[in-house]
Design an enzyme around this catalytic site. Structure first.
Site, PDB file in Angstrom:
ATOM      1  N   HIS A 267       0.789  -1.471   0.050  1.00 39.44           N
ATOM      2  CA  HIS A 267       0.046  -0.139   0.085  1.00 39.44           C
ATOM      3  C   HIS A 267       0.812   1.301  -0.084  1.00 39.44           C
ATOM      4  O   HIS A 267       1.856   1.255   0.711  1.00 39.44           O
ATOM      5  CB  HIS A 267      -0.956   0.104   1.358  1.00 39.44           C
ATOM      6  CG  HIS A 267      -1.990  -0.904   1.179  1.00 39.44           C
ATOM      7  ND1 HIS A 267      -3.193  -0.762   1.959  1.00 39.44           N
ATOM      8  CD2 HIS A 267      -2.232  -1.900   0.294  1.00 39.44           C
ATOM      9  CE1 HIS A 267      -4.029  -1.929   1.525  1.00 39.44           C
ATOM     10  NE2 HIS A 267      -3.650  -2.501   0.485  1.00 39.44           N
TER      11      HIS A 267
ATOM     12  N   TYR B  73      -9.064   5.390   7.569  1.00 41.93           N
ATOM     13  CA  TYR B  73      -9.265   5.823   8.873  1.00 41.93           C
ATOM     14  C   TYR B  73     -10.233   6.918   9.064  1.00 41.93           C
ATOM     15  O   TYR B  73      -9.987   8.030   8.548  1.00 41.93           O
ATOM     16  CB  TYR B  73      -7.853   6.518   9.562  1.00 41.93           C
ATOM     17  CG  TYR B  73      -7.006   5.465   9.710  1.00 41.93           C
ATOM     18  CD1 TYR B  73      -6.167   4.914   8.842  1.00 41.93           C
ATOM     19  CD2 TYR B  73      -6.548   5.106  11.176  1.00 41.93           C
ATOM     20  CE1 TYR B  73      -5.256   3.938   9.164  1.00 41.93           C
ATOM     21  CE2 TYR B  73      -5.656   3.979  11.544  1.00 41.93           C
ATOM     22  CZ  TYR B  73      -4.912   3.282  10.243  1.00 41.93           C
ATOM     23  OH  TYR B  73      -3.625   2.384  10.701  1.00 41.93           O
TER      24      TYR B  73
ATOM     25  N   PRO C  44      -3.691   0.030  18.909  1.00 38.58           N
ATOM     26  CA  PRO C  44      -3.451  -0.352  17.612  1.00 38.58           C
ATOM     27  C   PRO C  44      -3.473   0.737  16.535  1.00 38.58           C
ATOM     28  O   PRO C  44      -3.284   0.374  15.349  1.00 38.58           O
ATOM     29  CB  PRO C  44      -4.197  -1.521  17.298  1.00 38.58           C
ATOM     30  CG  PRO C  44      -5.266  -1.356  18.258  1.00 38.58           C
ATOM     31  CD  PRO C  44      -4.630  -0.534  19.429  1.00 38.58           C
TER      32      PRO C  44
ATOM     33  N   LYS D 150       1.677  -0.019  14.965  1.00 42.97           N
ATOM     34  CA  LYS D 150       2.925  -0.263  15.588  1.00 42.97           C
ATOM     35  C   LYS D 150       3.419  -1.465  16.190  1.00 42.97           C
ATOM     36  O   LYS D 150       4.514  -1.864  16.489  1.00 42.97           O
ATOM     37  CB  LYS D 150       3.491   0.980  16.277  1.00 42.97           C
ATOM     38  CG  LYS D 150       3.553   2.124  15.802  1.00 42.97           C
ATOM     39  CD  LYS D 150       4.649   2.312  14.759  1.00 42.97           C
ATOM     40  CE  LYS D 150       4.387   3.265  13.389  1.00 42.97           C
ATOM     41  NZ  LYS D 150       4.696   2.742  12.024  1.00 42.97           N
TER      42      LYS D 150
ATOM     43  N   TYR E  52       4.189   6.441  10.174  1.00 35.97           N
ATOM     44  CA  TYR E  52       3.229   5.436   9.987  1.00 35.97           C
ATOM     45  C   TYR E  52       3.991   4.409   8.902  1.00 35.97           C
ATOM     46  O   TYR E  52       4.083   3.054   9.300  1.00 35.97           O
ATOM     47  CB  TYR E  52       2.191   5.802   9.103  1.00 35.97           C
ATOM     48  CG  TYR E  52       0.893   4.905   8.915  1.00 35.97           C
ATOM     49  CD1 TYR E  52      -0.092   4.940   9.656  1.00 35.97           C
ATOM     50  CD2 TYR E  52       1.080   3.516   8.248  1.00 35.97           C
ATOM     51  CE1 TYR E  52      -1.000   3.916   9.699  1.00 35.97           C
ATOM     52  CE2 TYR E  52      -0.073   2.851   8.026  1.00 35.97           C
ATOM     53  CZ  TYR E  52      -1.039   2.849   8.910  1.00 35.97           C
ATOM     54  OH  TYR E  52      -1.857   1.782   8.816  1.00 35.97           O
TER      55      TYR E  52
HETATM   56  C1  LIG Z   1      -5.256  -9.424  21.797  1.00 29.19           C
HETATM   57  C2  LIG Z   1      -4.564  -8.383  20.940  1.00 29.19           C
HETATM   58  C3  LIG Z   1      -5.012  -8.136  19.760  1.00 29.19           C
HETATM   59  C4  LIG Z   1      -4.171  -7.423  18.822  1.00 29.19           C
HETATM   60  N1  LIG Z   1      -4.668  -6.917  17.947  1.00 29.19           N
HETATM   61  C5  LIG Z   1      -4.084  -5.863  17.191  1.00 29.19           C
HETATM   62  C6  LIG Z   1      -4.640  -5.329  15.783  1.00 29.19           C
HETATM   63  O1  LIG Z   1      -5.819  -5.611  15.466  1.00 29.19           O
HETATM   64  N2  LIG Z   1      -3.807  -4.682  15.228  1.00 29.19           N
HETATM   65  C7  LIG Z   1      -2.568  -4.266  15.514  1.00 29.19           C
HETATM   66  O2  LIG Z   1      -1.889  -3.588  14.802  1.00 29.19           O
HETATM   67  N3  LIG Z   1      -1.802  -4.958  16.527  1.00 29.19           N
HETATM   68  C8  LIG Z   1      -2.771  -5.547  17.226  1.00 29.19           C
HETATM   69  N4  LIG Z   1      -2.229  -6.254  18.441  1.00 29.19           N
HETATM   70  C9  LIG Z   1      -0.697  -5.921  18.727  1.00 29.19           C
HETATM   71  C10 LIG Z   1       0.275  -7.062  18.147  1.00 29.19           C
HETATM   72  O3  LIG Z   1      -0.292  -7.990  17.647  1.00 29.19           O
HETATM   73  C11 LIG Z   1       1.358  -7.432  19.007  1.00 29.19           C
HETATM   74  O4  LIG Z   1       2.033  -6.137  19.413  1.00 29.19           O
HETATM   75  C12 LIG Z   1       2.131  -8.274  18.572  1.00 29.19           C
HETATM   76  O5  LIG Z   1       1.656  -9.604  18.739  1.00 29.19           O
HETATM   77  C13 LIG Z   1       3.547  -8.223  19.645  1.00 29.19           C
HETATM   78  O6  LIG Z   1       4.444  -9.587  19.546  1.00 29.19           O
HETATM   79  P1  LIG Z   1       4.874 -10.159  20.662  1.00 29.19           P
HETATM   80  O7  LIG Z   1       5.869 -11.521  20.010  1.00 29.19           O
HETATM   81  O8  LIG Z   1       5.792  -9.078  21.488  1.00 29.19           O
HETATM   82  O9  LIG Z   1       4.033 -10.743  21.503  1.00 29.19           O
HETATM   83  P2  LIG Z   1       2.661 -11.819  21.644  1.00 29.19           P
HETATM   84  O10 LIG Z   1       2.228 -11.945  20.192  1.00 29.19           O
HETATM   85  O11 LIG Z   1       1.744 -11.343  22.529  1.00 29.19           O
HETATM   86  O12 LIG Z   1       3.668 -13.220  21.708  1.00 29.19           O
HETATM   87  C14 LIG Z   1       3.756 -13.437  23.361  1.00 29.19           C
HETATM   88  C15 LIG Z   1       4.031 -14.821  23.482  1.00 29.19           C
HETATM   89  O13 LIG Z   1       4.227 -15.410  24.579  1.00 29.19           O
HETATM   90  C16 LIG Z   1       3.178 -16.476  25.091  1.00 29.19           C
HETATM   91  N5  LIG Z   1       3.498 -16.558  26.555  1.00 29.19           N
HETATM   92  C17 LIG Z   1       2.732 -15.685  27.490  1.00 29.19           C
HETATM   93  N6  LIG Z   1       3.098 -16.191  28.783  1.00 29.19           N
HETATM   94  C18 LIG Z   1       3.968 -17.060  28.585  1.00 29.19           C
HETATM   95  C19 LIG Z   1       4.652 -18.105  29.660  1.00 29.19           C
HETATM   96  N7  LIG Z   1       4.228 -18.014  30.855  1.00 29.19           N
HETATM   97  N8  LIG Z   1       5.496 -18.762  29.100  1.00 29.19           N
HETATM   98  C20 LIG Z   1       5.646 -19.061  27.980  1.00 29.19           C
HETATM   99  N9  LIG Z   1       5.174 -18.379  26.848  1.00 29.19           N
HETATM  100  C21 LIG Z   1       4.130 -17.305  27.199  1.00 29.19           C
HETATM  101  C22 LIG Z   1       2.028 -16.267  24.529  1.00 29.19           C
HETATM  102  O14 LIG Z   1       1.160 -17.225  24.566  1.00 29.19           O
HETATM  103  C23 LIG Z   1       2.487 -15.542  23.284  1.00 29.19           C
HETATM  104  O15 LIG Z   1       2.517 -16.555  22.247  1.00 29.19           O
HETATM  105  C24 LIG Z   1      -2.775  -6.929  19.293  1.00 29.19           C
HETATM  106  C25 LIG Z   1      -2.239  -7.613  20.364  1.00 29.19           C
HETATM  107  C26 LIG Z   1      -3.017  -8.197  21.428  1.00 29.19           C
HETATM  108  C27 LIG Z   1      -2.597  -8.733  22.740  1.00 29.19           C
END
Ligand SMILES: Cc1cc2nc3c(=O)[nH]c(=O)nc-3n(C[C@H](O)[C@H](O)[C@H](O)COP(=O)(O)OP(=O)(O)OC[C@H]3O[C@@H](n4cnc5c(N)ncnc54)[C@H](O)[C@@H]3O)c2cc1C
Length: 391
Positions: A72, A201, A294, A298, A384
């Site tokens: 995009h 948006y 969100p 980011k 962005y």
């Molecule tokens: C519910 C939700 C919806 C979202 N929706 C959007 C959206 O619509 N648009 C957008 O832009 N961003 C969205 N985000 C933001 C984006 O998805 C996150 O910033 C991104 O997933 C971050 O990646 P991460 O690997 O840091 O964390 P995560 O993807 O949260 O991964 C963390 C992992 O650690 C695991 N974990 C947790 N505790 C433990 C433990 N005790 N032992 C072992 N493993 C563990 C979890 O199961 C998970 O798989 C959303 C985030 C969430 C939480």
């Protein structure tokens, strides 16, 4: 058991870190509470910055993304009666890609499987030990209930907002900042072709709405709702009616096409930052250290940027005993984190309506400014589309 790096969490941050370390010949063990199927099906983010795409491509993860993702040039910003396109490529020379987090997870899962990565899914009682020493450890119960202890040179908490890593940094050392916003998003996934070529948006007196997408056939749509909104009170018809109103169905002939809704959930809106992102041999990356609402797309990109910094820093530590990268990690990562925290807060407060009519006037003034001044538009576009990794 002993390895070089233990990674807690197999989300995008954890799996990408294991992949980047693997490329450098560094061994890691990943532990994850959920099953692989659950992690790969979790519908979350969907917009990748250009630098995220470049990084994924540089480590062999870009092939399907380039084929099935959608590039995009920009976004639409609108309010009742007006829709404006911001062209990021014209403004700052960078684009973004639509490619769901589910797809990024699947690509990472396959690549790690092919590389023989050790990943323990469905673990419980994960705990972090001895992070103030050079031999930190992680203990957990594996999916069969057996106690496992893995020792390493470093532990990386990629365990999102609810994992144990953040709590392993003593309260005397850490500082946190946060904001809970007085609204939430009702997010829906619908089996219908997007009614727009790029994201819309929309500011509207009824509340913010966003028309996003995940593919040619799947639309992702969001509505601003009360933080305690009950999904049960939002029937599919009510959702489509409200989306049509807020997104301007009929405005200049534009039509919103409804379709079957396959998923609905309420997402709280929160900003959170924890400093430092390193304590001894424990490092935090992604949502474990920071959360953004969100609106600025980011969260996933920040998780990628963190591990892009951390992987070479850990490689230098483990291969050359060079501590400069790990010593600089927290401060360097936080520069980008705070930039994205501000941008996400700014987009959120510009677009979400409040009961205060003064806010509405300021928001509309700001929207008119970013859509009419090229200086203001470039600021939005630069943030962005994403600053370079290492900013
Ligand atoms: C519910 C939700 C919806 C979202 N929706 C959007 C959206 O619509 N648009 C957008 O832009 N961003 C969205 N985000 C933001 C984006 O998805 C996150 O910033 C991104 O997933 C971050 O990646 P991460 O690997 O840091 O964390 P995560 O993807 O949260 O991964 C963390 C992992 O650690 C695991 N974990 C947790 N505790 C433990 C433990 N005790 N032992 C072992 N493993 C563990 C979890 O199961 C998970 O798989 C959303 C985030 C969430 C939480």
């Amino acid at each position: 058991m002993r390895t070089e790096v233990v990674i807690i969490g197999a989300g995008p941050a954890g799996l990408l870190l294991s992949h980047l370390l693997g490329e450098e010949g560094i061994e890691s063990v990943v532990v994850e509470t959920r099953s692989r199927e659950y992690v790969e099906a979790r519908v979350r983010a969907g917009i990748l910055e250009g630098s995220t795409v470049d990084l994924l491509e540089s480590v062999g993860l870009g092939e399907r993304l380039r084929r099935e993702g959608d590039e995009h040039r920009g976004i639409y910003l609108q309010w009742p009666g007006e829709r404006h396109h911001l062209d990021f490529v014209d403004l700052v020379g960078r684009s973004v890609w639509v490619y769901g987090q589910t797809e990024v997870q699947k690509d990472l899962g396959r690549a790690r499987e092919a590389a023989g990565q050790e990943i323990h899914y469905e673990v419980s009682e994960t705990a972090v030990h001895d992070v103030e020493s050079d031999r930190p450890a992680v203990t957990f119960l594996d999916r069969d209930g057996r106690e496992v202890r893995v020792e390493a040179r470093a532990v990386v908490g990629c365990d999102g907002s609810f994992g144990p890593s953040r709590g392993a940094v003593p309260a005397t050392v850490k500082q946190t900042w946060g904001r809970d916003y007085p609204y939430a998003w009702l997010g829906v996934l619908a089996d219908v072709a997007p009614s727009t070529d790029e994201l819309i948006y929309a500011w509207h007196p009824n509340g913010f709405a966003l028309h996003s997408m995940r593919s040619e056939h799947v639309s992702r749509l969001y509505l601003q709702v009360e933080p305690d909104a009950d999904v049960g009170t939002w029937s599919d018809d009510r959702i489509w009616d409200e989306l049509a109103t807020r997104l301007g169905h009929g405005q200049d002939g534009w039509q919103l096409t409804p379709g079957p809704i396959t998923e609905k959930n309420v997402l709280p809106m929160r900003s959170f930052v924890m400093e430092p992102m390193r304590h001894g041999s424990l490092f935090l990356a992604g949502d474990a250290a920071h959360i953004v609402p969100p609106t600025g797309a980011k969260g996933l990109n920040l998780a990628v940027a963190d591990v892009a910094l951390l992987a070479p820093a850990l490689t230098a530590l483990l291969r050359k005993n060079d501590e400069r990268g790990v010593d600089a990690y927290s401060e360097t990562a936080l520069r980008r984190v705070w930039r994205c925290t501000h941008f996400s807060w700014w987009m959120t407060t510009m677009l979400h309506t409040s009961p205060d009519p003064f806010d509405a006037q300021l928001q509309q003034s700001q929207l008119r400014w970013v859509t009419s001044s090229s200086a203001a538009a470039r600021g939005l576009a630069e943030n962005y589309a994403g600053l370079p990794i290492g900013f």
